[in-house]
Scaffold this motif. Structure first.
Motif: not given
Ligand SMILES: [Mg+2]
Ligand SMILES: Nc1ncnc2c1ncn2[C@@H]1O[C@H](COP(=O)(O)OP(=O)(O)OP(=O)(O)O)[C@@H](O)[C@H]1O
Lengths: 730, 355
Positions: B47, B162-163
Motif C-alpha cells: 500500500t 489497492d486490493e
Molecule cells: Mg495494504
C-alpha cells in the motif's frame, strides 16, 4: 506557486497603497477615511513615506517590490520559494516589530494603533511565507493548507497567547514598571490568596483555597449524581428515561445567574421555602444560602447535567459481554457491578470529575450571585478590576493562580486520561444485554436522582413563575410589568423599542450571530487540519488550540483588557473584541465536534478527490463540507448559544455602546431588580430555544430533501451532534 | 534512469514513518500498457508503494517518474494518476453520474463534454441507466465498477488499484477481476495492482512484483515466479512448495545431484549455485507409490484428507514432513502406510537458503 504569490503581492500592494496604515477614529467601515486619504491619520504606508517622509515604511514597500520582481524572473522554482520564505518572514517580522517599537516614537500620527493597512500587509507577508513553505513541502501539502495553518497560528497567537502573556507580565510588574519575580512570588503565595485560616478557627480562607475546596466538592457531587442518572438512564426500566435526557440540554441554554436567582426565590430571606419554614416551624429567616452552601448547591444544579452526559457514554461503553461473562462465572449483580463495570468506568469517572472541577473553578455567575462572603478566585478577579481602586496587577496575580489550577487539571485530564479509556465502541456488533442493577443500588439511584430531577424542574419552574410576580416575597400579585419594563414597545409614534433591555438584547443577538459562524469556521477548519493533515509541530499546534479551553472566562476578560486597551492592537470598546473573545473561547468546542465528525469520515474520500485532480480546497468544499452538515450545525448552535449565555469574559469587555444581555442582567441583580433580571432570562431561554429549533429545521429540511443521499453517513453523525455539547466550556 | 517505454518508474525509493522504515531502496518500472501486481504478505509495504506512486505519501528518498516527468515532489492533485480504493471511496452525497464526472467537474470541463465522457465511461463498465442512483443504492460489485469508471474517465497515465476486490464475495471477485483486466487492455492503460491473493495476482498480471519487508523479493511473469523461484521465500509464498534441507553432491550443466538425509535425488540447478541451498518442490509435483522407485524418499502417511477433486497427504520422512497433493487419485493411501514419494526431477528446484 507563482499564481498564488502574485495574488498576495497584489493584495499586499493594495494594503500598502490604499488602506490607512493606522486605525482611524471614524471607524474603518464608515469609509470616511477614503475621502481624505492624504491626511496623516488616514494615509497608507506608501503615502506616509512619500508625503510625510516617514522612512520606517520603506522596508515593507521595498520587500513587496522585490517580491514582484522575483516573481517576474524565470528562475528556478525552488530558489524562488526560498526567497519568498525569507521575504515573508522578514516582512511579517518587521511589521510586527515596528508596530511595537514605534510606540515609543514621538512621530506617531495617532496613538499608534495599527489599522487595516498594517493588517492586510501582514497577512500578505504571511501568505507569501506559507506559499513558499508549501512549495518546499515543509508543512502541509499545498498553499491552501499551509496558508490555513499559518492563519490559525497567527490568530491563536494574537488572541490567546499574546493577551495571556500580558497577564503574566502584569503579575510580575513592580509599581514602577520594572519586572521582577520576588514581588510576584510573595504576592501569589501570600495568605491573601492561599490563606487557610478557616481551618484553624479564623473566619476567611484565601480565595484560591475556597475555589479549590468548592471545585473538589463540586467535582465529586456532580460525578456521583451524574453516575446515578446515567445508571438509571441505561440500566433500568425506568419509564421517564427520555425525559431525563432533556436535563442534559438545559445547562447550555441557561443563562448564568438563573439557577442562583431561582435558589434565592426559594431559599433566600424572602424565599418561598424560607417563608413556610418560618410559618410552620418558626425557623428564623436567615442568610444561610449566601456562602459556600448556596454556591455549591447552584453549581451542583448547573453542572450535574454535564456529568450525566459524559457518563451516559461511559456507562454505555462498558461492553455488555464483559458483564455477561462475569455473570456466567456466578458473580451476582452487585459483584459484577463493583468488580467489573465500575473499574471499567474509572477513567470515565475521573474525566467527569475533572470536568466538574474545571467548570467549578471557572464559574463566575453563581459565586457572584450567591457567594456572599465566600470569595472565590473568579469573582475576586472581577472585584479587583471593578472595585473602588482598579488593581490590575492583583487581578493578574489572581488570574495566574486560577489559570494554574485549571491548566493543571486540563493537563492531567489530557496526559493521564487521554489514552486510558477502556470503553471503546468497536465496529463489531457487540450484542448482549447490560446487566441490570441489584435492587439496593437501583433504589439508591432512584432516591437520589428522582428528587434531584424534580428539584431541577422546580428551579426552572420558579424562574418562569417568578418573572410574573410583582415583588417576590412582599407583593405576590401577578404582573407583566417586568416584561413591559424590559421589552416594552411603544406604538405612539411609529414603533419605538422603549424597553430598557432592547438595546443589550439586540446587540447580543447581533454579536452572537456574527460570532457563531466565525467560531464554527475556525473550529472546524482547525479540526480538519488536525485530523486530515500531517505537518511538523502538529502536536504543539493541537495543544495550543485546545489550551484556550482551560483558560477561565474571567482570565480571558482581564487578559483582553490588558492587551487590547493599548496600541498596537486597540480593540476595547468595540463590538469586534466581543466577537473575537467568543471565537477563541468557544473554538475548542468546534474543534472537538469537528474531530469527532471527521474521524467518522473515511479518509479515502478526501484522497479519492485529490487523486481526481481536486485541490485540497476544492475537496474541502465539495466533499467534506457537505458530509459534515450535522457537525457544522452543532458548532453553529453551540457557539451562538454560548455567546448569548457567557458572562465571565464579557463582563470585562462590554461598553456603553456594546452592552450584552448577561452584563445587563448582572447590573439588575446588583441593583436588586430581580424581576427584570428573571424576565430577561426567560426571554433569553426562549430566544435560544427558537434559534435552535430554527437551525435544526433548516438543516432538517435539507436533510429530508437529500435523505436517501447521505442516509448512511448521516446516521453515523447524528450521534455526533451531541458531541460538542458534551464538551465543557468554561 | 528512466527507460523509454516505462509509464512509471521508481528509483531507490525509501519511506520512513518516524523510526519505522516501510520501504527500503525500492526500484521498479511499470511498462506502458501492462498491469503490474504488487504481491506480498501483510505489512510488506504494498500500500505504501502504491500511495507513493499516487502522491498521497511523500517518499523519504529516491525519485519517481511518470512518463518522462520527474514527479517526486508533485502532490496527488497534479499527478495524472487515478486510483481505485479498497473501500471504493464513492462520495455518498453525489449520485453515480456526479461521482463519475467529479474529476472533470473540478477541472472545469464544459458540462457537455463532461456528460458525454461520463456516459461513455458508465457504458464501458455496464452501468448505463444507473446514473441517478446514489452509491448506497448500488450493490458492492456495481459500486466497484463506478469506482473504476470514475478513475478511468481522466485517461490517467497509470491506474492504481489497492486490493480492489477484497470487499467482494469469492464468486464476484473472479468476475470483476476479469472485467478489470478487460477494461485495462481495451484502454491500453498501465496499471499497478495491489493484492495479497496470489491466485488473483496470477490471473490479472503481466508482471508480478513480490515484496518482502519493504523490498522487492523477486519480479517476473507469473510463470517465471511459479516455476523458477529464486528464493525459499518465493517458492513458499507463490508455490506453497515443500522446502527440504539438502547437501549438494555434484552438479553438471543445469542438473544437480543432492543428498537428502541418506537418499540422493536428481534436481534442477539454478544458475547461481552456492553451498547453502535447499530443495523446493510443489505439492502437486510429488507422486506417491508403494514400490521403490528411483529419485524418491521413503516415508509414512501421517495424515490423509479427501477433498473431492483431490487428495492431500502429509508424509513423514527422514528429511521432515512433506505435503503432497494428489489430483489423479489412482490409489488412496491410508494413515500409517509406508510409501515412496517420487520427486519429479524437472520440477525439483534448488533455492538459496534464507539468511
Ligand atoms: Mg495494504
Ligand atoms: N502511517 C503510518 N505510520 C507508521 N507506520 C506505517 C504507516 N503506514 C504504514 N506503516 C508501516 O509500514 C509498513 C508497510 O505498510 P503497508 O500499509 O504498505 O503494508 P501492506 O503491504 O499494504 O500490508 P497489507 O497487505 O496488510 O495491506 C507496515 O509495517 C506498517 O506498519
Amino acid at each position: 506557486m507563482n499564481k498564488t504569490a502574485t495574488l498576495w503581492v497584489a493584495i499586499g500592494f493594495l494594503g500598502l497603497l490604499f488602506l490607512p496604515w493606522y486605525s482611524v477614529d471614524t471607524g474603518f467601515w464608515s469609509f470616511q477615511w477614503a475621502l481624505a486619504l492624504n491626511n496623516l491619520e488616514n494615509a497608507s504606508a506608501i503615502l506616509q513615506s512619500v508625503l510625510y517622509g516617514r522612512g520606517w515604511f520603506s522596508p515593507p514597500i521595498i520587500l513587496m517590490v522585490t517580491t514582484a520582481g522575483i516573481l517576474c524572473l524565470r528562475t528556478n522554482q525552488d530558489n524562488k520559494a526560498k526567497q519568498l520564505i525569507v521575504i515573508g518572514a522578514l516582512g511579517l517580522g518587521y511589521v510586527i516589530a515596528h508596530s511595537f517599537l514605534s510606540l515609543e516614537s514621538e512621530l506617531l500620527p495617532s496613538n499608534g494603533a495599527v489599522g487595516a493597512g498594517a493588517f492586510v500587509t501582514s497577512f500578505a507577508f504571511l501568505f507569501l511565507l506559507t506559499t513558499g513553505l508549501a512549495h518546499m513541502r515543509q508543512v502541509g501539502s499545498d498553499a491552501f493548507i499551509t496558508g490555513l495553518i499559518g492563519t490559525i497560528i497567527v490568530l491563536v497567537a494574537t488572541f490567546v497567547f499574546f493577551p495571556i502573556s500580558h497577564v503574566l507580565i502584569r503579575a510580575f510588574e513592580y509599581p514602577d514598571g520594572s519586572l521582577g519575580i520576588v514581588r510576584f512570588l510573595s504576592r501569589i503565595l501570600s495568605g491573601d490568596v492561599w490563606g487557610i485560616s478557616c481551618f484553624t478557627g479564623g473566619d476567611h480562607c484565601g480565595p484560591a483555597i475556597n475555589s479549590l475546596i468548592l471545585a473538589v466538592a463540586t467535582g465529586i457531587g456532580t460525578t456521583a449524581l451524574g453516575l446515578s442518572f446515567a445508571l438509571i438512564a441505561t440500566r433500568t426500566q425506568f419509564r421517564a428515561k427520555k425525559t431525563l435526557r432533556i436535563l442534559t440540554v438545559l445547562p447550555i441554554i441557561t443563562p448564568p445567574f438563573v439557577i442562583g436567582l431561582s435558589l434565592i426565590l426559594l431559599f433566600g430571606r424572602a424565599g418561598v421555602v424560607t417563608d413556610w419554614l418560618n410559618i410552620l416551624f418558626e425557623i428564623e429567616k436567615s442568610r444561610w444560602l449566601y456562602g459556600f452552601t448556596g454556591v455549591y448547591l447552584s453549581q451542583l444544579l448547573s453542572f450535574t447535567p454535564i456529568a450525566f452526559l459524559v457518563l451516559i457514554g461511559v456507562v454505555e461503553g462498558v461492553s455488555p459481554s464483559m458483564e455477561e461473562a462475569s455473570l456466567t462465572m456466578r458473580a451476582n449483580r452487585w459483584q459484577t457491578f463493583s468488580n467489573v463495570s465500575l473499574p471499567l468506568m474509572k477513567p470515565g469517572l475521573a474525566n467527569a470529575f475533572l470536568l466538574g472541577f474545571i467548570e467549578s473553578l471557572a464559574d463566575f455567575g453563581n459565586p457572584l450571585v450567591l457567594g456572599g462572603d465566600f470569595n472565590v478566585l473568579s469573582t475576586e478577579i472581577y472585584f479587583a478590576i471593578v472595585g473602588a481602586v482598579a488593581d490590575t496587577s492583583r487581578a493578574a496575580v489572581l488570574g495566574i493562580a486560577l489559570l494554574t489550577l485549571t491548566v493543571a487539571a486540563f493537563l492531567i485530564q489530557r496526559r493521564w486520561l487521554g489514552n486510558k479509556s477502556y470503553t471503546s465502541v468497536t465496529g463489531k456488533g457487540d450484542s448482549g444485554q447490560h446487566s441490570g442493577l441489584n435492587p439496593a443500588l437501583k433504589w439508591a439511584c432512584y432516591l437520589t436522582s428522582i428528587p434531584w430531577a424534580i428539584f431541577t424542574l422546580i428551579i426552572y419552574g420558579m424562574i418562569v413563575y417568578g418573572s410574573f410576580v410583582s415583588l417576590w416575597g412582599y407583593d405576590n400579585s401577578f404582573t407583566l410589568k417586568h416584561y413591559q419594563q424590559a421589552f416594552g414597545i411603544d406604538f405612539r409614534d411609529g414603533m419605538f423599542l422603549s424597553g430598557s433591555a432592547w438595546d443589550s438584547f439586540l446587540t447580543t443577538i447581533k454579536i452572537a450571530s456574527l460570532a457563531a459562524p466565525l467560531t464554527a469556521l475556525v473550529g472546524l477548519l482547525t479540526a480538519y487540519l488536525l485530523v486530515r493533515q500531517n505537518f511538523k509541530g502538529k502536536s504543539v499546534f493541537e495543544f495550543g488550540t485546545m489550551l484556550s479551553f482551560a483558560i477561565p472566562g474571567t482570565v480571558v476578560g482581564i487578559s483582553y483588557i490588558l492587551a487590547f486597551n493599548v496600541p498596537p492592537i486597540e480593540l476595547t470598546g468595540t463590538g469586534l473584541i466581543l466577537i473575537i473573545a467568543f471565537m477563541f473561547r468557544n473554538m475548542p468546542v468546534g474543534v472537538r465536534g469537528g474531530i469527532a465528525a471527521l474521524s467518522q469520515l473515511d479518509k479515502s474520500l478526501d484522497e479519492a478527490s485529490l487523486m481526481l485532480g481536486a485541490t485540497s480546497f476544492t475537496t474541502l468544499r465539495r466533499v467534506i463540507t457537505p458530509l459534515m452538515g450535522p457537525a457544522i450545525l452543532a458548532a453553529l448552535i453551540y457557539s451562538f448559544v454560548r455567546a448569548i449565555t457567557s458572562v465571565s469574559a464579557v463582563i470585562f469587555l462590554v461598553s456603553a455602546e456594546h452592552n450584552m444581555a448577561t452584563s445587563f442582567i448582572v447590573g439588575r441583580v446588583e441593583n436588586g431588580e430581580f424581576g427584570i433580571a428573571i424576565a430577561y432570562s426567560v426571554v433569553l431561554i426562549l430566544t435560544m430555544l427558537a434559534a435552535i429549533t430554527f437551525l435544526q429545521m433548516l438543516v432538517g429540511r435539507r436533510k429530508l430533501r437529500r435523505e436517501n443521499r447521505v442516509s448512511d453517513s448521516n446516521r453515523i453523525y447524528s450521534r455526533e451532534i451531541e458531541q460538542p455539547i458534551k464538551g465543557t466550556a468554561l | 534512469m528512466n527507460s523509454e517505454n516505462a509509464s512509471v518508474s521508481l528509483s531507490n525509493i525509501k519511506k520512513c514513518y518516524g523510526t519505522v522504515t516501510a520501504i527500503e531502496n525500492l526500484s521498479l518500472e511499470i511498462p506502458e500498457g501492462e498491469i503490474v501486481t504488487l504481491l506480498g504478505p501483510s505489512g510488506c509495504g504494498k500500500t505504501t508503494t502504491l500511495r507513493i506512486i499516487a502522491g498521497l505519501e511523500q517518499a523519504t528518498g529516491g525519485e519517481i517518474y511518470i512518463g518522462q516527468e520527474n514527479v517526486t515532489h508533485q502532490s496527488a492533485t497534479y499527478r495524472n494518476v487515478a486510483m481505485v480504493f479498497q473501500s471504493y471511496a464513492l462520495f455518498p452525497h453525489m449520485n453515480v453520474l456526479e461521482n463519475v464526472s467529479y474529476g472533470l467537474t473540478v477541472s472545469s470541463t464544459p458540462k457537455k463534454t463532461r456528460k458525454e465522457k461520463a456516459f461513455r465511461a458508465l457504458e464501458m463498465v455496464g452501468l448505463t441507466g444507473f446514473e441517478n442512483r446514489l452509491p448506497s443504492e448500488l450493490s458492492g460489485g456495481q459500486q466497484q465498477r463506478v469506482a473504476v469508471a470514475r478513475a478511468v474517465i481522466l485517461e490517467p497515465d497509470v491506474l492504481l488499484f489497492d486490493e480492489p476486490l477484497s470487499n467482494l464475495d469469492a464468486k464476484l471477485r473472479r468476475h470483476v477481476r476479469e472485467e478489470i483486466r478487460q477494461i485495462q487492455q481495451s484502454l491500453g492503460l498501465s496499471a499497478v495492482y495491489v493484492t495479497h491473493d496470489q491466485e488473483e495476482a496470477m490471473a490479472v498480471s503481466d508482471k508480478i512484483v513480490v515484496m518482502k519487508d519493504g523490498a522487492i523479493a523477486q519480479q517476473g511473469t507469473p510463470t517465471e515466479l511459479y516455476e523458477q523461484p529464486q528464493s525459499e521465500f518465493i517458492a513458499d509464498f507463490i508455490g506453497d512448495a515443500n522446502i527440504i534441507p539438502c547437501e549438494i553432491e555434484s552438479t553438471s550443466g543445469n542438473r544437480a545431484v543432492v543428498k537428502v538425509s541418506s537418499t540422493t535425488l536428481d534436481s534442477y540447478a539454478a544458475k547461481h549455485i552456492s553451498k547453502d541451498m535447499k530443495l523446493s518442490i510443489q505439492p502437486r509435483n510429488i507422486r506417491l507409490t508403494h514400490t521403490y522407485t528411483p529419485n524418491s524418499l521413503a516415508g509414512r502417511v501421517q495424515h490423509s484428507t479427501y477433498l473431492g477433486g483431490h487428495m492431500e497427504y502429509l508424509i513423514n520422512t527422514d528429511a521432515g514432513d512433506i505435503f503432497v497433493v494428489d489430483a489423479e487419485m489412482n490409489e488412496k493411501y491410508q494413515k500409517g502406510e509406508s510409501i515412496h514419494a517420487i520427486f519429479e526431477a524437472t520440477k525439483t528446484i534448488l533455492v538459496p537458503v534464507e539468511q
